[in-house]
Design a protein around this motif. Structure first.
Motif, short mmCIF file in Angstrom:
data_model
loop_
_atom_site.label_atom_id
_atom_site.label_comp_id
_atom_site.label_asym_id
_atom_site.label_seq_id
_atom_site.Cartn_x
_atom_site.Cartn_y
_atom_site.Cartn_z
N ALA A 523 0.82 -1.22 0.00
CA ALA A 523 0.00 0.00 0.00
C ALA A 523 0.85 1.26 0.00
N SER A 524 0.32 2.31 -0.64
CA SER A 524 0.97 3.62 -0.69
C SER A 524 0.17 4.62 0.12
N LEU A 525 0.87 5.59 0.66
CA LEU A 525 0.21 6.73 1.29
C LEU A 525 0.11 7.86 0.28
N ASN A 526 -1.07 8.46 0.17
CA ASN A 526 -1.25 9.61 -0.71
C ASN A 526 -1.91 10.75 0.07
N PRO A 527 -2.00 11.95 -0.48
CA PRO A 527 -2.56 13.06 0.28
C PRO A 527 -3.96 12.82 0.83
N VAL A 528 -4.81 12.16 0.04
CA VAL A 528 -6.19 11.99 0.47
C VAL A 528 -6.30 11.02 1.64
N ASN A 529 -5.64 9.86 1.56
CA ASN A 529 -5.80 8.92 2.68
C ASN A 529 -5.07 9.41 3.93
N LEU A 530 -4.02 10.21 3.76
CA LEU A 530 -3.36 10.79 4.94
C LEU A 530 -4.28 11.81 5.64
N VAL A 531 -4.89 12.70 4.85
CA VAL A 531 -5.81 13.67 5.43
C VAL A 531 -6.99 12.95 6.08
N ALA A 532 -7.48 11.89 5.45
CA ALA A 532 -8.59 11.12 6.02
C ALA A 532 -8.20 10.50 7.36
N LEU A 533 -6.99 9.97 7.45
CA LEU A 533 -6.53 9.40 8.72
C LEU A 533 -6.51 10.44 9.83
N GLY A 534 -6.12 11.66 9.49
CA GLY A 534 -6.04 12.71 10.50
C GLY A 534 -7.38 13.32 10.83
N LEU A 535 -8.13 13.72 9.80
CA LEU A 535 -9.38 14.45 10.03
C LEU A 535 -10.45 13.58 10.68
N LEU A 536 -10.54 12.31 10.29
CA LEU A 536 -11.58 11.44 10.84
C LEU A 536 -11.24 10.96 12.25
N ALA A 537 -10.03 11.25 12.72
CA ALA A 537 -9.67 10.88 14.08
C ALA A 537 -10.06 11.96 15.09
N THR A 538 -10.79 12.98 14.63
CA THR A 538 -11.29 14.03 15.52
C THR A 538 -12.77 13.78 15.81
N PRO A 539 -13.25 14.17 16.98
CA PRO A 539 -14.64 13.84 17.36
C PRO A 539 -15.68 14.40 16.40
N HIS A 540 -15.50 15.62 15.91
CA HIS A 540 -16.51 16.26 15.08
C HIS A 540 -15.98 16.58 13.68
N HIS A 541 -14.94 15.89 13.27
CA HIS A 541 -14.37 16.05 11.93
C HIS A 541 -14.00 17.51 11.67
N ALA A 542 -13.35 18.10 12.65
CA ALA A 542 -12.87 19.48 12.55
C ALA A 542 -11.57 19.58 13.32
N LEU A 581 -10.06 18.27 -4.53
CA LEU A 581 -10.86 17.11 -4.92
C LEU A 581 -12.25 17.13 -4.28
N GLY A 582 -12.54 18.17 -3.50
CA GLY A 582 -13.87 18.34 -2.94
C GLY A 582 -14.17 17.51 -1.72
N MET A 583 -13.14 17.14 -0.95
CA MET A 583 -13.37 16.22 0.16
C MET A 583 -13.24 16.89 1.53
N ALA A 600 -21.29 14.20 4.56
CA ALA A 600 -21.08 13.49 3.28
C ALA A 600 -19.59 13.35 2.98
N GLN A 601 -18.83 14.41 3.22
CA GLN A 601 -17.39 14.34 2.98
C GLN A 601 -16.71 13.37 3.93
N ALA A 602 -17.15 13.35 5.19
CA ALA A 602 -16.55 12.44 6.17
C ALA A 602 -16.81 10.98 5.78
N THR A 603 -18.02 10.69 5.31
CA THR A 603 -18.34 9.32 4.87
C THR A 603 -17.46 8.93 3.70
N LEU A 604 -17.27 9.86 2.78
CA LEU A 604 -16.43 9.59 1.62
C LEU A 604 -14.98 9.40 2.02
N LEU A 605 -14.47 10.24 2.92
CA LEU A 605 -13.08 10.11 3.36
C LEU A 605 -12.83 8.78 4.06
N GLY A 606 -13.88 8.23 4.70
CA GLY A 606 -13.72 6.94 5.37
C GLY A 606 -13.27 5.85 4.41
#
Length: 812
Positions: A523-542, A581-583, A600-606
Motif C-alpha cells: 500500500a501507498s500513502l497519498n494526500p487523500v488517505n493521509l488527510v482522512a486518517l487525521g481528520l476522521l480521528a477528531t470527534p466532530h471532523h474538525a 478534490l472536494g473532500m 457526506a465528505q466524512a463518509t467519503l473520506l472513510g
C-alpha cells in the motif's frame, strides 16, 4: 543485414530515413543503466539478420550515446563487425535450405589472439506487438509475432508500426566468462545457446505465448477429456442428448472465451492514454522490474485489489506500456453488455458467471478453458475479493478462482508445465469514479446493474479532478514454493478424475490470506488517505490546520517503514490537494484556520482512510491502550493487547510479526521518538505536551471502531449461553446494535456497521480457537470469557458504559 556492416552506398540514406520515420515508444534499460564497460570493445547481437533492425540500432546507438553500431572493431589483425546476428536456417525460392555461419567463432579467435575481453550486448526490437492472430489485414502483415518475418512483411512493419517501437537491451555478456579454453566451436555454440534463451524469454515477456485461433481453442475445450466426461455423466446412454450437450459446451466456450485483438489493443492504448491524462494527473507504477525478471520463464497470475472498474484497464495499460504482455482478465458476466462486452473481450477479458452451482457442464468448460490458458503460459488476472470493495478495505478472499488455479497447476505439473507465480498488486486512488454509488450502497441502497447508460453517466465526470493513481507490485509468490511449505507432499496429488486431496481447502484458504496480506503490504500513502486518517480521528471532523499539518507529518514518519511509497510535497500541499478534490472545507478564522468535513465528505473520506488503515493497526492499538491509562509497562501492554492483536491482524490482513512483544516494543520506541510517549525506569507514560497528548489520542481513535465492534460482539455473545447463536444470527444482531450505536453517537459512517465486517470477525474468532461450531451453533469457553474481560480494560468507564447499554438491547 549481413553479419558485417558492409560498405553500402544506400545504407546512409536508408539510415536517415529510418531516423526520420521511426519513434521508439519504450526503450529499456536507460543507457546509463546498461552496465557497459567503456574500456572494452562492444559488439551488438540481434536475434536474426535484418536490415531494418540494423539501421535502427545504428540510429539508437547514436541517440543514446552508446558505442557506435556502424563502424567495425579492430582487434589486432582482425576486423570484427559492430553488429552480429544469430545463425538461422534460411530458404530462398531459388536456393536450397541452408544454415548461415555462426558469427562468434571469429570473435572468439580474436579474443584468444589479443587477450582482450569483448562484451556482447543482445538487442531485441519489436515493430508493433501482436498478442494474437485475429487482427486487421495490415496489422496481421506488419506486427511482430512469433512467426519469422520476411522482407515484404518487415517493410510493411516499418511503414505501419514505425511509430510504435519497443527496444530492449540485454545485460552485456563477457566473452572471457564464456571462453573456457575448449574448442572455439564449443564456445561458439555455448554463446549462441545463451543468447537464444535470452531472446526467447524476451519475446515471451513482450508478446506472450503464441495464441491459437479462438475457434480452434473453443473446439479443443469442448473435445477435452474433462468436458467429455461431464457430458457423459449427464447424457448417459442417449446419443441425442450427448450431441445436444456437446453443442451446449461449445456455446459455453463462446460465452466465456476472450478474443484478444491487436487492433483493439492498439486502440485501447491510445484511448487509455488520453483517459489517464484527462481523468488523472498521472499513474505512479512501482515494482515492475520484479515482474520483468519473471516474465518469459513463469506463468504469471496477477491478483490486484479491486477498488474500481478502472482496475481492469489500468493494470493492462501499465503492463502494455512497460513492455509486458497484458493478461487475460477474468471478468463478471455482468460486464458482457452491448458495446462494452465485445470491446473488453477483444482487450483480453473472458467472462464468468457469478455461480457455477448446479451447472456441472459449464463448470467443466470454464475450468478447462482456464487450464489451457495457464498451461500455455498466458498471463492471467483476476480479483480474489470477487467484487469491488465498497468499504475501501480488502475484502476476505474468495476461494473459487484460486481453487481452479491450484487444480490447473497440479494438472500442469503432471503434464510437465512451467512454474506459476502470483503477482499481488495494490492500486490506490486519490479519487474514484464510483464514490457516489459506493456510499449509496453502504447506506442500504441497491446495487445498480451495469449498463452502457451507466457508463455514459460516468463519462460526464471526466472533467472533474481525480488526482493521481498508484500501482504497486507486491512480493511475488511462487505457487510451488508456497505448496512446499504448506503441504510438502503436494506433488503426489490425486490423478485426473479423482476427488480433490483433503489438504486442498486448507491450502486455498491460506493461499488467499497470504496474497491478501502481500497486496496490503504494497500500500501507498497519498494526500487523500493521509488527510482522512487525521481528520476522521477528531470527534466532530474538525481540526486546526496547523495541528493537522503536524499530524500528517507524524503519520508519514510512523508509516515510513510500512508504506510502499510516500507522497511528495509538504503537508499543506496535501490538504490543498484534498480540498481541490472536494473532500474537505478550509475555513479561515482569526484565531487560526480550520479544516472541516461535512457528513457526506466524512463518509467519503472513510473509504480512502480504510485503504491504508492497516498500516497503522499496531500503532493505533498501542496508542489506544494509553487512552485512560497514563502509564503502562511492556509486560502489562503485552498482556492487555495480545488477545486483540490476532483478530485485528486477520481483519486488516496484516502479516504476523516474528514476535508480537518485539513489534510492540519497537512501536513504543517510535512513538517516543516522535515525542508522544516518555520512558521512565520501568514503564512508558504519556507525554506532558498538550500537542503530543492530542496526537496520541488521535492515533488511538484509528483503532476505536474495530475495537468497539469486537466489544459489542463479545458482549452480545456472552449475554447468552453457549450454543444460543448461529453464525448468521450473531452477525445480524451485532450489526443492528452497531447501527444503533452509530445513530445514537451521531456517526454517519455506514461502513462501521457493515455486515461483512462482523461476519469476518466471527470467522476470525473461530480461526483463533475462541469459538467453535457444532451443529450450526456457536460455542465458547473460558478462553473467550477471559479475553473479553481483559479487553474491557482497554476502554475507559464512560465508553464501556455506553457500549454495555447498547449491548443490553440484545433479546433473549
Amino acid at each position: 543485414m549481413a553479419n558485417a556492416t558492409s560498405v553500402n552506398p544506400l545504407r546512409a540514406p536508408l539510415r536517415r530515413l529510418i531516423d526520420a520515420w521511426t519513434q521508439v515508444r519504450l526503450l529499456e534499460p536507460a543507457s546509463e543503466d546498461l552496465g557497459l564497460d567503456p574500456d572494452l570493445p562492444t559488439l551488438y547481437v540481434l536475434p536474426r539478420s535484418s536490415l531494418s533492425d540494423g539501421l535502427l540500432l545504428e540510429v539508437l546507438a547514436r541517440r543514446q550515446g552508446l558505442p557506435d553500431a556502424t563502424m567495425p572493431r579492430q582487434l589486432g589483425e582482425r576486423t570484427l563487425p559492430a553488429q552480429l546476428s544469430l545463425p538461422t536456417t534460411r530458404r530462398r525460392l531459388w536456393q536450397r535450405r541452408k544454415r548461415s555461419r555462426s558469427p562468434f567463432q571469429s570473435v572468439i579467435e580474436a579474443h584468444r589472439d589479443t587477450g582482450c575481453d569483448i562484451q556482447l550486448v543482445p538487442v531485441s526490437i519489436f515493430w508493433g506487438r501482436a498478442p494474437g492472430k485475429r487482427f486487421g489485414f495490415w496489422q496481421l502483415l506488419a506486427a511482430d509475432s512469433w512467426r519469422l518475418t520476411g522482407r515484404l512483411r518487415r517493410l510493411l512493419a516499418v511503414m505501419v508500426n514505425g511509430r510504435d517501437l519497443e527496444v530492449h537491451f540485454g545485460a552485456p555478456l563477457r566473452l572471457a566468462e564464456l571462453d573456457d579454453g575448449r574448442e572455439p566451436s564449443l564456445t561458439d555454440r555455448k554463446a549462441a545457446r545463451l543468447l537464444r534463451v535470452h531472446f526467447r524469454r524476451m519475446r515471451s515477456r513482450v508478446l506472450g505465448p503464441d495464441l491459437s485461433h479462438r475457434r480452434t481453442l473453443i473446439e479443443g475445450v469442448a473435445r477435452s477429456e474433462p468436458v467429455r466426461r461431464a457430458i457423459a455423466e449427464q447424457a448417459g446412454q442417449s446419443p441425442r442428448l450427448r450431441a445436444r450437450l456437446t453443442k451446449r459446451a461449445r456455446r459455453y466456450g463462446r460465452e466465456i472465451a476472450s478474443s484478444m485483438s491487436y487492433p483493439v489493443m492498439r486502440f485501447l492504448d491510445g484511448v487509455l492514454r488520453r483517459l489517464w491524462n484527462r481523468l488523472y494527473d498521472g499513474v505512479d507504477a512501482r515494482g515492475l522490474d520484479s515482474i520483468k525478471a519473471l516474465a518469459g520463464e513463469h506463468t504469471l497470475v496477477y491478483v490486484p485489489c479491486h477498488r474500481s472498474h478502472i482496475d481492469y484497464l489500468l493494470l493492462s495499460y501499465v503492463l502494455y506500456t512497460q513492455g509486458l504482455m497484458p493478461p487475460h482478465i477474468a471478468a463478471g458476466r455482468n460486464l458482457d453488455m452491448p458495446l462494452i462486452g465485445p470491446l473488453l473481450r477483444r482487450g483480453g477479458a473472458f467472462f464468468m458467471r457469478r455461480s457455477f452451482r448446479g451447472q456441472p457442464l459449464y463448470s467443466a468448460v470454464f475450468k478447462e478453458y482456464l487450464h489451457r490458458l495457464l498451461n500455455r503460459g498466458h498471463p492471467l488476472e483476476y480479483f480474489i475479493e470477487g467484487g469491488r470493495s465498497r468499504s475501501g478495505r480488502m475484502l476476505p478472499p474468495r476461494p473459487g478462482m484460486l481453487s481452479m488455479t491450484l487444480d490447473s497447476f497440479l494438472r500442469s505439473q503432471r503434464e510437465g508445465g512451467q512454474s506459476l507465480v502470483f503477482v499481488p498488486v495494490y492500486i490506490g486512488y486519490e479519487r474514484i469514479l464510483e464514490e457516489a454509488s459506493y456510499q449509496r450502497e453502504l447506506a442500504g441502497g441497491r446495487k445498480r446493474k451495469e449498463s452502457p447508460l451507466a457508463l455514459l453517466r460516468i463519462v460526464r465526470r471526466l472533467r472533474e479532478p481525480h488526482g493521481r493513481v498508484a500501482l504497486n507490485v507486491g512480493e511475488p509468490l511462487s505457487l510451488s514454493d508456497f505448496l512446499d511449505r504448506a503441504q510438502p507432499d503436494w506433488r503426489s496429488a490425486t490423478s485426473p478424475g479423482e476427488e480433490a486431496p483433503d489438504w486442498k481447502r486448507t491450502a486455498v484458504t491460506e493461499l488467499g490470506e497470504t496474497l491478501t496480506r502481500r497486496i496490503n503490504a504494497a500500500a501507498s500513502l497519498n494526500p487523500v488517505n493521509l488527510v482522512a486518517l487525521g481528520l476522521l480521528a477528531t470527534p466532530h471532523h474538525a481540526i486546526e490546520a496547523t495541528l493537522l499539518e503536524r499530524h500528517l507529518t507524524l503519520l508519514v514518519e510512523l508509516g515510513r517503514e510500512n508504506a510502499a511509497a510516500l507522497p511528495s510535497g509538504e503537508p499543506g500541499d496535501w490538504i490543498d490537494q484534498t480540498q481541490a478534490l472536494g473532500m474537505l472545507k478550509y475555513q479561515p478564522h482569526a484565531l487560526g484556520d480550520l479544516v472541516t468535513a461535512d457528513p457526506a465528505q466524512a463518509t467519503l473520506l472513510g473509504w480512502y482512510r480504510n485503504n491504508v488503515l492497516h498500516l497503522y493497526a499496531l500503532t493505533g492499538l498501542t496508542a489506544f491502550a494509553f487512552r485512560h491509562q497514563a502509564r503502562q509497562t511492556l509486560d502489562d501492554l503485552e498482556c492487555l493487547l495480545a488477545p486483540s492483536w490476532p483478530v485485528l491482524m486477520r481483519e486488516f490482513a496484516i502479516a504476523p510479526p516474528a514476535s508480537f512483544r518485539e513489534a510492540l516494543a519497537d512501536t513504543l520506541e517510535r512513538l517516543a521518538a516522535q515525542g508522544l510517549l516518555e520512558r521512565d525506569a520501568e514503564a512508558w507514560r504519556r507525554t506532558d505536551s498538550l500537542t503530543g497528548e492530542e496526537q496520541l489520542r488521535m492515533l488511538g481513535r484509528l483503532m476505536q471502531p474495530p475495537l468497539e465492534r469486537g466489544y459489542l460482539l463479545l458482549s452480545v455473545l456472552l449475554n447468552e449461553a453457549p450454543g444460543h447463536f448461529t453464525h448468521d444470527a450473531l452477525t445480524e444482531r451485532t450489526r443492528q446494535l452497531a447501527e444503533r450505536l452509530a445513530r445514537l453517537t451521531g456517526r454517519d459512517s455506514p461502513e462501521f456497521f457493515d455486515a461483512r465486517l462482523f461476519a469476518g470477525l466471527v470467522q476470525s474468532l473461530e480461526a483463533e480457537g475462541w469459538l467453535r461450531t457444532r451443529e450450526g451453533r456457536l460455542y465458547y469457553g473460558s478462553r473467550l470469557r477471559e479475553g473479553a474481560r481483559r479487553g474491557q480494560t482497554l476502554f475507559d468507564p464512560a465508553l464501556r458504559h455506553r457500549l454495555q447499554r447498547i449491548a443490553r438491547h440484545t433479546e433473549a
